[in-house]
Design an enzyme around this catalytic site. Structure first.
Site, PDB file in Angstrom:
ATOM      1  N   LYS A  51       0.834  -1.220   0.000  1.00 15.84           N
ATOM      2  CA  LYS A  51       0.000   0.000   0.000  1.00 15.84           C
ATOM      3  C   LYS A  51       0.862   1.261   0.000  1.00 15.84           C
ATOM      4  O   LYS A  51       2.031   1.241   0.397  1.00 15.84           O
ATOM      5  CB  LYS A  51      -0.959   0.035   1.194  1.00 15.84           C
ATOM      6  CG  LYS A  51      -0.292   0.040   2.582  1.00 15.84           C
ATOM      7  CD  LYS A  51       0.057   1.409   3.148  1.00 15.84           C
ATOM      8  CE  LYS A  51       0.665   1.331   4.536  1.00 15.84           C
ATOM      9  NZ  LYS A  51       1.470   2.457   4.958  1.00 15.84           N
TER      10      LYS A  51
ATOM     11  N   ASP B  98      -2.939  -1.539  10.124  1.00 15.14           N
ATOM     12  CA  ASP B  98      -3.132  -1.599   8.671  1.00 15.14           C
ATOM     13  C   ASP B  98      -3.746  -2.915   8.192  1.00 15.14           C
ATOM     14  O   ASP B  98      -4.069  -3.054   7.017  1.00 15.14           O
ATOM     15  CB  ASP B  98      -1.787  -1.430   7.940  1.00 15.14           C
ATOM     16  CG  ASP B  98      -1.282   0.005   7.978  1.00 15.14           C
ATOM     17  OD1 ASP B  98      -2.105   0.926   8.191  1.00 15.14           O
ATOM     18  OD2 ASP B  98      -0.065   0.205   7.799  1.00 15.14           O
TER      19      ASP B  98
HETATM   20  P1  ATP Z   1       3.523  -0.260   7.996  1.00 15.00           P
HETATM   21  O1  ATP Z   1       3.533   0.343   6.639  1.00 15.00           O
HETATM   22  O2  ATP Z   1       2.280  -1.084   8.289  1.00 15.00           O
HETATM   23  O3  ATP Z   1       3.922   0.675   9.092  1.00 15.00           O
HETATM   24  P2  ATP Z   1       6.071  -1.359   7.359  1.00 15.00           P
HETATM   25  O4  ATP Z   1       5.907  -1.649   5.897  1.00 15.00           O
HETATM   26  O5  ATP Z   1       6.781  -0.113   7.701  1.00 15.00           O
HETATM   27  O6  ATP Z   1       4.655  -1.406   8.027  1.00 15.00           O
HETATM   28  P3  ATP Z   1       6.792  -4.098   7.766  1.00 15.00           P
HETATM   29  O7  ATP Z   1       7.452  -4.453   6.475  1.00 15.00           O
HETATM   30  O8  ATP Z   1       5.425  -4.612   7.993  1.00 15.00           O
HETATM   31  O9  ATP Z   1       6.831  -2.525   8.030  1.00 15.00           O
HETATM   32  O10 ATP Z   1       7.792  -4.616   8.911  1.00 15.00           O
HETATM   33  C1  ATP Z   1       7.943  -4.024  10.177  1.00 15.00           C
HETATM   34  C2  ATP Z   1       8.706  -5.002  11.072  1.00 15.00           C
HETATM   35  O11 ATP Z   1       7.848  -6.105  11.339  1.00 15.00           O
HETATM   36  C3  ATP Z   1       9.945  -5.585  10.396  1.00 15.00           C
HETATM   37  O12 ATP Z   1      11.086  -4.932  10.854  1.00 15.00           O
HETATM   38  C4  ATP Z   1       9.958  -7.051  10.777  1.00 15.00           C
HETATM   39  O13 ATP Z   1      10.918  -7.348  11.747  1.00 15.00           O
HETATM   40  C5  ATP Z   1       8.577  -7.321  11.393  1.00 15.00           C
HETATM   41  N1  ATP Z   1       7.779  -8.325  10.632  1.00 15.00           N
HETATM   42  C6  ATP Z   1       7.059  -9.302  11.187  1.00 15.00           C
HETATM   43  N2  ATP Z   1       6.429 -10.019  10.242  1.00 15.00           N
HETATM   44  C7  ATP Z   1       6.757  -9.489   9.059  1.00 15.00           C
HETATM   45  C8  ATP Z   1       6.419  -9.814   7.714  1.00 15.00           C
HETATM   46  N3  ATP Z   1       5.609 -10.836   7.413  1.00 15.00           N
HETATM   47  N4  ATP Z   1       6.929  -9.045   6.735  1.00 15.00           N
HETATM   48  C9  ATP Z   1       7.744  -7.989   7.044  1.00 15.00           C
HETATM   49  N5  ATP Z   1       8.114  -7.670   8.296  1.00 15.00           N
HETATM   50  C10 ATP Z   1       7.627  -8.400   9.310  1.00 15.00           C
END
Ligand code: ATP
Length: 322
Positions: free
Chosen positions: A19, A168
């Protein structure tokens, strides 16, 4: 989805998009420390996939045997994702198991073979990038296992479970384009026409969402800005107006933590993007291009400012079951 005659599905694959936050305004901090916000989220065609598979034992589809269900998890693709119970996909599976009474009994209670569900994550969405990768994986897992186990939860019930897993996740269950309020878990779909072409500037080192919000609390100011211009541009299929209306209050914090991101955003606009914005808590910078062809040209021009550049269109629907 292959099925043995007379049995439920034994393998379900769900592709799930990432997203972008087209708009994000922080209204304030609640007494429990969570932030009240208004955000407009749209799915982007950069996908992860979850494959859920029941082992081939005849007992696997028997309701009584499911109380002894085991869960195995593996990741293909990205190195930095946890492979243990802290992965959001595993947490989603456990939440659904708890809800449906699956895997409740200890497997040591049952000396014979117990059924196992194997979950595999194919990771393409950048990690800790503000593109909701973990939330998307959690949503895909809920959708996949609901089908694999014939659990019969409707999208509203899945969205309620999703809200327990992260702000989210409910959006990722439905996909499309939505306005979210409260802590981000109350979502409503909005009218969108047209397709939008993005240049996605990815940084290898992620940003922790918690750090960005903490920095915002130190140096940012909650705002009263409204998403009207974004919603109007989406309604009228006007990418130029959308580019001008992109907004994220968290940019001040992301730029404080990573000053090079502000310059990268300006470079995307100087290279011809209608607008650019840090997605969510960053560090991904999303540039809105006039066309797919222009997106490629802009990517060539700004590529050296990022660790990786992807091209993708939006909106990208929601979780797709295969
Ligand atoms: P958001 O946009 O919802 O704030 P994000 O994209 O910034 O999320 P994610 O990629 O979801 O962040 O990852 C955040 C943290 O969650 C990572 O540092 C990782 O350690 C942990 N994590 C746990 N499960 C997952 C997963 N399936 N994919 C990615 N990261 C994960």
């Amino acid at each position: 989805m292959p099925r043995r005659p007379g049995t439920a599905a034994v393998r379900v694959r769900v592709r799930v998009p990432s997203k972008v936050n087209l708009f994000l305004a922080i209204r304030g901090v609640r007494t429990d420390g969570l932030h009240e916000l208004v955000t407009v989220l749209q799915t982007v065609a950069l996908h992860d996939a979850i494959t859920a598979e029941l082992d081939d034992q005849p007992s696997a589809s028997h309701p009584a045997a499911r109380r002894f269900m085991g869960l195995e998890f593996a990741v293909d693709g990205a190195g930095a994702v946890p492979t243990d119970g802290s992965n959001l996909a595993v947490r989603a599976a456990r939440r659904l198991m708890e809800e449906c009474g699956i895997g409740r009994a200890s497997q040591t209670d049952q000396p014979h073979q117990h059924p196992v569900t194997r979950l595999r994550l194919d990771k393409k969405i950048p990690i800790a990038a503000g593109m909701a990768g973990g939330s998307a994986d959690a949503a895909a897992t809920l959708v996949a296992l609901n089908q694999l186990w014939d659990a019969g939860l409707d999208r509203m019930q899945l969205a309620a479970l999703a809200a327990d897993l992260g702000a989210d996740v409910p959006f990722c269950v439905s996909g499309g384009t939505a306005i979210a309020t409260g802590t981000g878990t109350s979502t409503a779909q909005v009218l969108v026409r047209g397709a939008y072409h993005w240049v996605i500037g990815v940084s290898r080192a992620g940003l922790s969402t918690a750090d960005v919000y903490r920095t915002f609390d130190d140096i940012g100011t909650p705002s009263a800005v409204e998403p009207d211009a974004v919603l109007q541009a989406l309604r009228t299929a006007d990418p130029e107006a959308l580019g001008a209306a992109l907004h994220n209050d968290l940019e001040v914090a992301a730029f404080h933590l990573r000053p090079e991101l502000e310059a990268a955003k300006k470079s995307m606009i100087a290279a011809g993007a209608y607008g650019a914005v840090v997605s969510g808590s960053g560090p991904t910078v999303m540039g809105l291009a006039p066309s797919r062809l222009e997106a490629q040209r802009i990517a060539d021009e700004v590529g050296h400012l990022f660790d990786r550049v992807e091209l993708a269109s939006s909106p990208a629907g929601g979780p797709e079951v295969h």
